[in-house]
Write an enzyme that holds these catalytic residues in place. Structure first.
Site, PDB file in Angstrom:
ATOM      1  N   ASP A  77      -7.968  -5.977   0.243  1.00 39.98           N
ATOM      2  CA  ASP A  77      -8.610  -6.234  -1.046  1.00 39.98           C
ATOM      3  C   ASP A  77      -8.006  -7.100  -0.595  1.00 39.98           C
ATOM      4  O   ASP A  77      -8.837  -8.759  -1.672  1.00 39.98           O
ATOM      5  CB  ASP A  77      -8.028  -5.953  -2.215  1.00 39.98           C
ATOM      6  CG  ASP A  77      -8.071  -3.816  -2.395  1.00 39.98           C
ATOM      7  OD1 ASP A  77      -7.405  -3.466  -2.803  1.00 39.98           O
ATOM      8  OD2 ASP A  77      -9.107  -4.112  -2.474  1.00 39.98           O
ATOM      9  N   HIS A 114       0.499  -1.640  -0.561  1.00 37.22           N
ATOM     10  CA  HIS A 114      -0.286  -0.247  -0.152  1.00 37.22           C
ATOM     11  C   HIS A 114       1.448   1.871  -0.560  1.00 37.22           C
ATOM     12  O   HIS A 114       1.779   1.256   0.649  1.00 37.22           O
ATOM     13  CB  HIS A 114      -0.929   0.350   1.267  1.00 37.22           C
ATOM     14  CG  HIS A 114      -2.550   0.848   1.380  1.00 37.22           C
ATOM     15  ND1 HIS A 114      -1.654   2.047   1.609  1.00 37.22           N
ATOM     16  CD2 HIS A 114      -3.141   0.372   1.158  1.00 37.22           C
ATOM     17  CE1 HIS A 114      -3.243   2.809   1.490  1.00 37.22           C
ATOM     18  NE2 HIS A 114      -3.721   1.938   0.812  1.00 37.22           N
TER      19      HIS A 114
HETATM   20  C1  SDX Z   1      -6.417   0.089  -3.148  1.00 37.52           C
HETATM   21  O1  SDX Z   1      -4.795   4.993  -1.621  1.00 37.52           O
HETATM   22  C2  SDX Z   1      -5.430   3.844  -1.958  1.00 37.52           C
HETATM   23  O2  SDX Z   1      -5.833   4.062  -0.714  1.00 37.52           O
HETATM   24  C3  SDX Z   1      -6.522   3.019  -1.773  1.00 37.52           C
HETATM   25  C4  SDX Z   1      -6.793   1.895  -1.291  1.00 37.52           C
HETATM   26  C5  SDX Z   1      -8.406   2.931  -0.953  1.00 37.52           C
HETATM   27  O3  SDX Z   1      -9.194   2.724  -0.032  1.00 37.52           O
HETATM   28  O4  SDX Z   1      -8.186   3.417  -1.615  1.00 37.52           O
HETATM   29  O5  SDX Z   1      -6.326   0.966  -0.418  1.00 37.52           O
HETATM   30  C6  SDX Z   1      -7.652   0.650  -2.386  1.00 37.52           C
HETATM   31  O6  SDX Z   1      -6.111   0.408  -3.819  1.00 37.52           O
HETATM   32  C7  SDX Z   1      -5.439  -0.805  -2.087  1.00 37.52           C
HETATM   33  C8  SDX Z   1      -3.970  -1.306  -3.215  1.00 37.52           C
HETATM   34  C9  SDX Z   1      -4.841  -2.653  -3.912  1.00 37.52           C
HETATM   35  N1  SDX Z   1      -3.660  -3.242  -4.502  1.00 37.52           N
HETATM   36  C10 SDX Z   1      -2.674  -4.277  -4.595  1.00 37.52           C
HETATM   37  O7  SDX Z   1      -3.044  -4.794  -3.991  1.00 37.52           O
HETATM   38  C11 SDX Z   1      -2.057  -4.182  -5.658  1.00 37.52           C
HETATM   39  C12 SDX Z   1      -1.125  -4.857  -5.522  1.00 37.52           C
HETATM   40  N2  SDX Z   1      -0.044  -3.358  -4.503  1.00 37.52           N
HETATM   41  C13 SDX Z   1       0.761  -2.895  -5.509  1.00 37.52           C
HETATM   42  O8  SDX Z   1       0.535  -2.954  -6.491  1.00 37.52           O
HETATM   43  C14 SDX Z   1       1.391  -1.732  -4.657  1.00 37.52           C
HETATM   44  O9  SDX Z   1       1.909  -2.375  -3.869  1.00 37.52           O
HETATM   45  C15 SDX Z   1       0.128  -0.699  -4.674  1.00 37.52           C
HETATM   46  C16 SDX Z   1       0.061  -0.335  -5.879  1.00 37.52           C
HETATM   47  C17 SDX Z   1      -0.772  -0.948  -3.652  1.00 37.52           C
HETATM   48  C18 SDX Z   1       1.523   0.204  -3.892  1.00 37.52           C
HETATM   49  O10 SDX Z   1       2.580   0.328  -4.967  1.00 37.52           O
HETATM   50  P1  SDX Z   1       3.682   1.901  -4.342  1.00 37.52           P
HETATM   51  O11 SDX Z   1       3.037   2.804  -2.959  1.00 37.52           O
HETATM   52  O12 SDX Z   1       3.832   3.174  -6.032  1.00 37.52           O
HETATM   53  O13 SDX Z   1       4.936   1.041  -4.045  1.00 37.52           O
HETATM   54  P2  SDX Z   1       5.729   0.305  -5.381  1.00 37.52           P
HETATM   55  O14 SDX Z   1       5.124   0.225  -6.260  1.00 37.52           O
HETATM   56  O15 SDX Z   1       6.446   1.071  -5.751  1.00 37.52           O
HETATM   57  O16 SDX Z   1       6.656  -0.833  -4.689  1.00 37.52           O
HETATM   58  C19 SDX Z   1       7.604  -0.446  -3.564  1.00 37.52           C
HETATM   59  C20 SDX Z   1       8.461  -1.766  -3.860  1.00 37.52           C
HETATM   60  C21 SDX Z   1       8.988  -2.133  -4.886  1.00 37.52           C
HETATM   61  O17 SDX Z   1       9.585  -3.548  -5.402  1.00 37.52           O
HETATM   62  P3  SDX Z   1      11.288  -2.561  -5.587  1.00 37.52           P
HETATM   63  O18 SDX Z   1      11.599  -1.765  -6.590  1.00 37.52           O
HETATM   64  O19 SDX Z   1      11.804  -1.484  -4.187  1.00 37.52           O
HETATM   65  O20 SDX Z   1      12.452  -3.356  -5.586  1.00 37.52           O
HETATM   66  O21 SDX Z   1       7.650  -3.034  -3.384  1.00 37.52           O
HETATM   67  C22 SDX Z   1       7.178  -3.755  -4.939  1.00 37.52           C
HETATM   68  C23 SDX Z   1       7.411  -3.234  -6.111  1.00 37.52           C
HETATM   69  O22 SDX Z   1       7.844  -4.093  -6.464  1.00 37.52           O
HETATM   70  N3  SDX Z   1       6.294  -4.332  -4.115  1.00 37.52           N
HETATM   71  C24 SDX Z   1       5.363  -5.424  -5.027  1.00 37.52           C
HETATM   72  C25 SDX Z   1       3.914  -5.520  -4.411  1.00 37.52           C
HETATM   73  N4  SDX Z   1       3.748  -4.592  -4.234  1.00 37.52           N
HETATM   74  C26 SDX Z   1       4.848  -3.239  -4.112  1.00 37.52           C
HETATM   75  N5  SDX Z   1       6.009  -6.791  -4.840  1.00 37.52           N
HETATM   76  C27 SDX Z   1       5.507  -7.789  -5.093  1.00 37.52           C
HETATM   77  N6  SDX Z   1       3.817  -7.606  -4.837  1.00 37.52           N
HETATM   78  C28 SDX Z   1       3.307  -6.726  -4.441  1.00 37.52           C
HETATM   79  N7  SDX Z   1       1.742  -6.649  -4.081  1.00 37.52           N
END
Ligand code: SDX
Length: 427
Positions: free
Chosen positions: A373, A316
């Site tokens: 989720d 998140h």
């Molecule tokens: C919602 O914003 C809100 O408030 C949203 C929400 C709401 O109520 O409105 O809470 C609802 O959207 C919840 C989130 C639902 N999405 C998912 O579950 C999809 C999976 N999660 C990711 O796509 C990700 O964690 C996000 C999009 C939720 C957050 O992305 P960020 O903050 O931009 O973080 P990032 O992509 O920069 O990740 C940081 C690191 C990265 O690794 P490095 O490049 O540092 O090596 O963490 C890794 C990412 O690769 N990472 C994950 C991961 N999420 C982040 N690795 C594996 N699995 C994951 N799910």
């Protein structure tokens, strides 16, 4: 030298700039950079707005490190466990929980406003059979603006309240129509004798004429425990400060477009699997993993930088601790697993993923925890709600948040059209 400021030095020229610090009532302060370009001739850059506040707001507060979420100052656990979704809607819209009389009036008004104009039904005929409900829901919500064109010129509280109650009340009906169209079933009109959450299940499940499914031992009525579970899910989704879809709603509000097309834009933004669409992807992923034995393989894929596979429902932007909503849902899952016959295999796979991920350096170092989720889908599945309707359920819950944020934007006399700049890298 003023105290509540930061001073920045451009080390290329030695020039120094002073920027004001603004303090909120909770959470991090902000540096006001509105004068940054005029002072420095440079823009700031913040891909994805990881460190950028786009507004002042009094609606929802999140402490991502503590895993804390408050609507109008009240913690989400208190609201989800001790109040109804309609009480939460009233709280968000009116900055206080309703008394008995206010709640009764609010409930009755939403029941009567749950009907949609009969001609809206024809819009759905334009969509192919099997159209994803999020596409038809976003389209139908934009179309609702054509029935209430006067909402473009609202400027007083009574008008805001009427406009907000109307869209909150109609969203379950339009979402149910979107579902019924996607399965080629006739539409079921709302039954104003049923509560908000019960009515949605009724419009999804009933047979033409409003009859509920009749089994060998009589009518399959909608169980109270099902209604309470869905009502809690709506409450947990009601608002979440400036997430991608809410920022989209505010962006559309900033151009002066109709409030219902702003909500439609929010629905479109929410659909993405990185955002609200994750709830549908989580179940698809758990089904794909199939058994507890396969979990390790998928965890390895999620950690592999060369593999685009990500664990849906994990991570998140704000929560660097457990999402408090996920905690409530996990508790609800445990409470309902026998009464609603939750899919124990999917629950076992989800629990195994959580168990491994929370001990794994990759997830710990990145502070990746289960989000809302991760747990909602198993409960929605047990309520007979198909995967394609998971994000529309999120839409129904979040509509009150979007419209409350839209009203707050409109009441703020300091707002300007949302128009970011860029770092140009072209010819
Ligand atoms: C919602 O914003 C809100 O408030 C949203 C929400 C709401 O109520 O409105 O809470 C609802 O959207 C919840 C989130 C639902 N999405 C998912 O579950 C999809 C999976 N999660 C990711 O796509 C990700 O964690 C996000 C999009 C939720 C957050 O992305 P960020 O903050 O931009 O973080 P990032 O992509 O920069 O990740 C940081 C690191 C990265 O690794 P490095 O490049 O540092 O090596 O963490 C890794 C990412 O690769 N990472 C994950 C991961 N999420 C982040 N690795 C594996 N699995 C994951 N799910």
């Amino acid at each position: 030298m003023k105290t509540n400021t930061v001073t920045m030095t451009d080390n290329r020229t030695g020039a120094m700039y002073e920027l004001d610090i603004l303090d909120g009532t909770r959470g991090p302060s902000v540096v006001d950079i509105s004068s940054f370009y005029t002072q420095t001739g440079m823009f700031t850059y913040d891909n994805g707005f990881t460190s950028t506040a786009n507004c002042k707001s009094e609606i929802t507060f999140i402490d991502g490190d503590k895993g804390e979420l408050r609507y109008r100052g009240i913690e989400i656990e208190e609201l989800a466990l001790n109040h109804s979704y309609l009480e939460t809607c009233y709280l968000l819209l009116n900055e206080k929980l309703p008394n008995k009389k206010e709640l009764l009036e609010f409930d009755l008004e939403l029941r009567h406003r749950s009907l949609v104009h009969e001609s809206l039904r024809h819009l759905f005929q334009a969509f192919p059979a099997g159209a994803h409900p999020m596409a038809t829901l976003s389209s139908a919500t934009a179309a609702l603006s054509t029935f209430y064109y006067d909402h473009l010129e609202i400027s007083h509280e009574a008008g805001y309240q009427e406009m907000a109650r109307r869209i909150i009340a109609k969203m379950p009906t339009v979402a149910a129509f979107a579902y019924r169209h996607s399965i080629g079933a006739p539409f079921i009109h709302p039954d104003i004798d049923r509560s908000f959450s019960e009515n949605f299940l009724y419009m999804l499940r009933a047979y033409p004429g409003g009859k509920m499914h009749v089994g060998p031992d009589g009518e399959y009525s909608i169980k109270d425990i099902e209604v309470k579970a869905l009502d809690t899910i709506f409450t947990l989704h009601a608002d979440h400060e400036q997430n991608a879809s809410t920022a989209t709603v505010r962006g559309v509000a900033s151009t002066g477009a109709h409030p219902y097309v702003a909500i439609s834009a929010g629905i479109s933004a929410l659909w993405g699997r990185a955002h609200g669409g994750a709830n549908e992807s989580v179940i698809a992923q758990l089904e794909m993993i199939g058994s507890v034995e396969n979990v390790d393989k998928f965890i390895a894929r999620a950690k592999d930088p060369d593999d685009e596979f990500r664990l849906m429902g994990f991570g998140h932007r704000v929560y660097k601790n457990f999402d408090p909503r996920a905690k409530v849902l996990k508790g609800l899952q445990e409470q309902l697993k026998d009464e609603l016959h939750l899919d124990s295999n999917l629950m076992r796979i989800a629990n195994k993923i959580e168990e491994i991920a929370l001990c794994d350096e990759y997830f710990i170092s990145r502070k990746l925890y289960p989000n809302i989720d991760f747990y909602s889908g198993v409960i929605l599945t047990a309520l007979g709600i198909p995967k394609s309707m998971f994000t529309p359920v999120f839409v129904i819950g979040r509509t009150v948040g979007w419209i409350t944020q839209w009203i707050e934007y409109k009441k703020d006399t300091q707002t300007k059209i949302a128009r970011p700049r860029q770092l140009y890298m072209g010819e």
